[in-house]
Design an enzyme around this catalytic site. Structure first.
Site, PDB file in Angstrom:
ATOM      1  N   GLU A   1       2.897   1.599  -4.097  1.00 36.07           N
ATOM      2  CA  GLU A   1       2.269   2.011  -5.352  1.00 36.07           C
ATOM      3  C   GLU A   1       1.570   3.370  -5.244  1.00 36.07           C
ATOM      4  O   GLU A   1       1.726   4.241  -6.091  1.00 36.07           O
ATOM      5  CB  GLU A   1       1.283   0.948  -5.808  1.00 36.07           C
ATOM      6  CG  GLU A   1       0.878   1.200  -7.235  1.00 36.07           C
ATOM      7  CD  GLU A   1      -0.285   0.370  -7.691  1.00 36.07           C
ATOM      8  OE1 GLU A   1      -0.976  -0.201  -6.835  1.00 36.07           O
ATOM      9  OE2 GLU A   1      -0.516   0.323  -8.897  1.00 36.07           O
ATOM     10  N   ALA A  50       0.850  -1.196   0.000  1.00 37.33           N
ATOM     11  CA  ALA A  50       0.000   0.000   0.000  1.00 37.33           C
ATOM     12  C   ALA A  50       0.881   1.239   0.000  1.00 37.33           C
ATOM     13  O   ALA A  50       0.556   2.254  -0.595  1.00 37.33           O
ATOM     14  CB  ALA A  50      -0.917   0.004   1.216  1.00 37.33           C
ATOM     15  N   GLU A  65       6.404  12.328   2.484  1.00 37.31           N
ATOM     16  CA  GLU A  65       7.147  11.967   1.264  1.00 37.31           C
ATOM     17  C   GLU A  65       6.837  12.939   0.131  1.00 37.31           C
ATOM     18  O   GLU A  65       7.735  13.373  -0.598  1.00 37.31           O
ATOM     19  CB  GLU A  65       6.781  10.550   0.811  1.00 37.31           C
ATOM     20  CG  GLU A  65       7.409   9.461   1.650  1.00 37.31           C
ATOM     21  CD  GLU A  65       6.977   8.066   1.202  1.00 37.31           C
ATOM     22  OE1 GLU A  65       7.437   7.105   1.811  1.00 37.31           O
ATOM     23  OE2 GLU A  65       6.174   7.941   0.249  1.00 37.31           O
ATOM     24  N   SER A  93       2.092   5.811  -3.185  1.00 37.12           N
ATOM     25  CA  SER A  93       3.011   6.939  -3.003  1.00 37.12           C
ATOM     26  C   SER A  93       3.749   7.253  -4.301  1.00 37.12           C
ATOM     27  O   SER A  93       3.950   8.423  -4.635  1.00 37.12           O
ATOM     28  CB  SER A  93       4.022   6.638  -1.895  1.00 37.12           C
ATOM     29  OG  SER A  93       3.330   6.368  -0.715  1.00 37.12           O
ATOM     30  N   CYS A 139      -6.381   5.727   5.913  1.00 38.57           N
ATOM     31  CA  CYS A 139      -5.010   5.286   5.627  1.00 38.57           C
ATOM     32  C   CYS A 139      -4.051   5.435   6.819  1.00 38.57           C
ATOM     33  O   CYS A 139      -3.847   6.533   7.331  1.00 38.57           O
ATOM     34  CB  CYS A 139      -4.480   6.105   4.450  1.00 38.57           C
ATOM     35  SG  CYS A 139      -2.781   5.695   4.033  1.00 38.57           S
TER      36      CYS A 139
HETATM   37  C1  HEM Z   1       3.139   6.157   2.731  1.00 39.61           C
HETATM   38  C2  HEM Z   1       2.804   4.996   2.602  1.00 39.61           C
HETATM   39  C3  HEM Z   1       1.445   4.374   2.867  1.00 39.61           C
HETATM   40  C4  HEM Z   1       1.202   3.351   3.724  1.00 39.61           C
HETATM   41  C5  HEM Z   1       2.215   2.648   4.621  1.00 39.61           C
HETATM   42  C6  HEM Z   1      -0.215   3.053   3.646  1.00 39.61           C
HETATM   43  C7  HEM Z   1      -0.847   2.062   4.360  1.00 39.61           C
HETATM   44  C8  HEM Z   1      -2.194   1.848   4.402  1.00 39.61           C
HETATM   45  C9  HEM Z   1      -2.831   0.816   5.169  1.00 39.61           C
HETATM   46  C10 HEM Z   1      -2.102  -0.200   6.052  1.00 39.61           C
HETATM   47  C11 HEM Z   1      -4.162   0.925   4.966  1.00 39.61           C
HETATM   48  C12 HEM Z   1      -5.255   0.027   5.572  1.00 39.61           C
HETATM   49  C13 HEM Z   1      -5.860   0.697   6.764  1.00 39.61           C
HETATM   50  C14 HEM Z   1      -7.006  -0.074   7.343  1.00 39.61           C
HETATM   51  O1  HEM Z   1      -7.673  -0.859   6.633  1.00 39.61           O
HETATM   52  O2  HEM Z   1      -7.284   0.098   8.547  1.00 39.61           O
HETATM   53  C15 HEM Z   1      -4.381   2.033   4.068  1.00 39.61           C
HETATM   54  C16 HEM Z   1      -5.608   2.448   3.639  1.00 39.61           C
HETATM   55  C17 HEM Z   1      -5.758   3.379   2.656  1.00 39.61           C
HETATM   56  N1  HEM Z   1      -4.766   4.107   2.029  1.00 39.61           N
HETATM   57 FE1  HEM Z   1      -2.804   4.088   2.448  1.00 39.61          FE
HETATM   58  N2  HEM Z   1      -0.811   3.884   2.730  1.00 39.61           N
HETATM   59  C18 HEM Z   1       0.173   4.714   2.221  1.00 39.61           C
HETATM   60  C19 HEM Z   1       0.012   5.685   1.265  1.00 39.61           C
HETATM   61  C20 HEM Z   1      -1.186   6.007   0.695  1.00 39.61           C
HETATM   62  C21 HEM Z   1      -1.370   7.018  -0.326  1.00 39.61           C
HETATM   63  C22 HEM Z   1      -0.259   7.851  -0.960  1.00 39.61           C
HETATM   64  C23 HEM Z   1      -2.703   7.048  -0.609  1.00 39.61           C
HETATM   65  C24 HEM Z   1      -3.433   7.922  -1.577  1.00 39.61           C
HETATM   66  C25 HEM Z   1      -3.211   9.205  -1.667  1.00 39.61           C
HETATM   67  C26 HEM Z   1      -3.369   6.062   0.228  1.00 39.61           C
HETATM   68  C27 HEM Z   1      -4.730   5.813   0.250  1.00 39.61           C
HETATM   69  C28 HEM Z   1      -5.359   4.920   1.087  1.00 39.61           C
HETATM   70  C29 HEM Z   1      -6.800   4.720   1.114  1.00 39.61           C
HETATM   71  C30 HEM Z   1      -7.825   5.397   0.219  1.00 39.61           C
HETATM   72  C31 HEM Z   1      -7.059   3.754   2.099  1.00 39.61           C
HETATM   73  C32 HEM Z   1      -8.430   3.223   2.521  1.00 39.61           C
HETATM   74  C33 HEM Z   1      -8.840   2.048   1.664  1.00 39.61           C
HETATM   75  C34 HEM Z   1     -10.253   1.568   1.985  1.00 39.61           C
HETATM   76  O3  HEM Z   1     -10.997   2.191   2.747  1.00 39.61           O
HETATM   77  O4  HEM Z   1     -10.631   0.510   1.414  1.00 39.61           O
HETATM   78  N3  HEM Z   1      -2.412   5.451   1.006  1.00 39.61           N
HETATM   79  N4  HEM Z   1      -3.163   2.584   3.725  1.00 39.61           N
END
Ligand code: HEM
Length: 355
Positions: free
Chosen positions: A222, A219, A311, A224, A302
């Protein structure tokens, strides 16, 4: 019925809401299954936080396939509902702290400087900068040895672009070894912190650790990469703007946010039967409002948002600080976008660098 496509020439070819059109679109996914695309900001926001919309594929009656992962990796936060999600999220939250992210600031700056020190003339910024920056950062955060980062990158690419089973198997073995190494010799990294994480008597099992490490890597990689790439492009074509506006317009998630209703549910005046695929279209939501849902909302918000913001801020500051005259080397129409329903990102971003 519309078939969901990717991006072409920077324009969305996928369905979007024109004035007077329904807020909900029935579409066919590339795997042949049908889905409901939710496009209005308020509907998407409500959908993200609605406990009747499950993330678990066990609640799907559609033929939706999505990614096929080994069982241990499949039970990750993004496929789980409460109460399983609640306890995992609490444990990972205790390890992935704001303090840990803030400590990454200097490291991310150093990674950006190193990458920019290696480039000059005309260069593809996706390959030289937007891709390596997050993958080196996330590998460092997890505690992966520096000499394995190349493998990491190759597997993640193969997994994301071709759904490669070999890549999953290699990554799986790599993560198992890494967790074993951190158990024997803990360090100042996220995997060691997750191994040590406790909530009362509760702690993460081996499979849970594995799936969390995998999810964070994947997550965090891609999304980021493409947030940075899209944001650089937006800055080059529209001039500088603030991070929140970039998150709105350069959001890398297209139609990836899928849910399965556990009961018949009403969205945008339409009843969606239990078990059918619902896609929450963050991109359309962002386009229809002056604010964004790029990090989601509700209990799955997220985990990596603070790191992603950090970043992005550093990537832009260092790039435009080092090369104030950077410009696109091709016309925006000639840029090639990934053909993916999940990810909105550039295949290459050719620029000319002038210090
Ligand atoms: C920097 C690194 C990142 C990490 C380590 C990360 C990690 C995660 C993780 C572990 C989740 C799951 C949370 C959960 O279900 O409780 C999540 C959800 C999410 N992340 Fe990230 N993420 C990153 C960057 C991003 C970026 C750049 C975006 C978009 C701008 C993004 C958009 C989202 C979204 C939309 C969800 C919710 C998905 C859903 O509700 O089905 N993430 N992220």
């Amino acid at each position: 019925m519309a078939v969901l496509g990717g991006f072409a020439g920077g324009e969305r070819v996928s369905p979007r809401r024109e004035k007077g059109e329904a807020a909900l679109l029935k579409i066919t996914l590339p795997d042949g299954s049908e889905a409901w695309l939710v496009t209005e900001y308020e509907d998407v926001r409500a959908g993200l936080a609605d406990p009747r919309l499950s993330l678990s594929k066990d609640n799907a009656t559609s033929r939706y396939t999505g990614f096929k992962l080994p069982p241990a990796l499949d039970r990750n936060l993004l496929n789980l509902d409460p109460p399983d999600h609640t306890r995992l999220r609490r444990l990972v939250g205790g390890a992935f702290t704001a303090h840990r992210v803030a400590r990454m600031r200097d490291k991310v700056g150093a990674i950006a400087d190193k990458l920019l020190g290696d480039v000059s003339g005309t260069v593809d910024l996706m390959a030289a900068y937007a891709t390596p920056l997050p993958v080196i950062t996330i590998s460092d955060l997890l505690g992966a040895p520096a000499d394995r980062i190349g493998d990491f990158r190759a597997w993640t690419d193969a997994l994301i672009t071709q759904g490669s089973r070999d890549a999953v198997a290699n990554m799986y073995r790599f993560m198992l070894d890494l967790i074993a190494a951190k158990r024997a010799d803990p360090g100042d990294d996220l995997i060691s912190a997750m191994i040590a994480a406790r909530d009362g008597d509760d702690r993460l099992s081996e499979d849970e650790l594995l799936s969390l490490a995998f999810l964070i890597l994947w997550a965090g990689y891609e999304n980021s990469v493409h947030l940075i790439g899209n944001s650089i492009l937006h800055t080059l074509t529209h001039g500088p703007t603030d991070i929140e506006e970039l998150l709105r317009v350069a959001n890398p998630n297209l139609h990836a946010i899928r849910r399965f209703p556990i009961d018949d549910i009403d969205i945008g005046g339409q009843t969606i039967p239990k078990g059918q695929t619902v896609l929450l279209d963050i991109q359309s939501a962002n386009e229809s409002a002056a604010k964004h849902l790029s990090f989601g909302a509700g209990i799955h918000y997220c985990v990596g948002a603070p790191l992603a913001r950090l970043e992005l801020e550093i990537a832009l500051d260092r790039l435009f600080g080092t090369f104030p005259e950077v410009s696109l080397a091709v016309s925006p129409d000639a840029l090639v976008w990934r053909d993916s329903i999940r990810s909105r990102g550039l295949l290459a971003l050719p620029v000319t660098l002038t210090a």
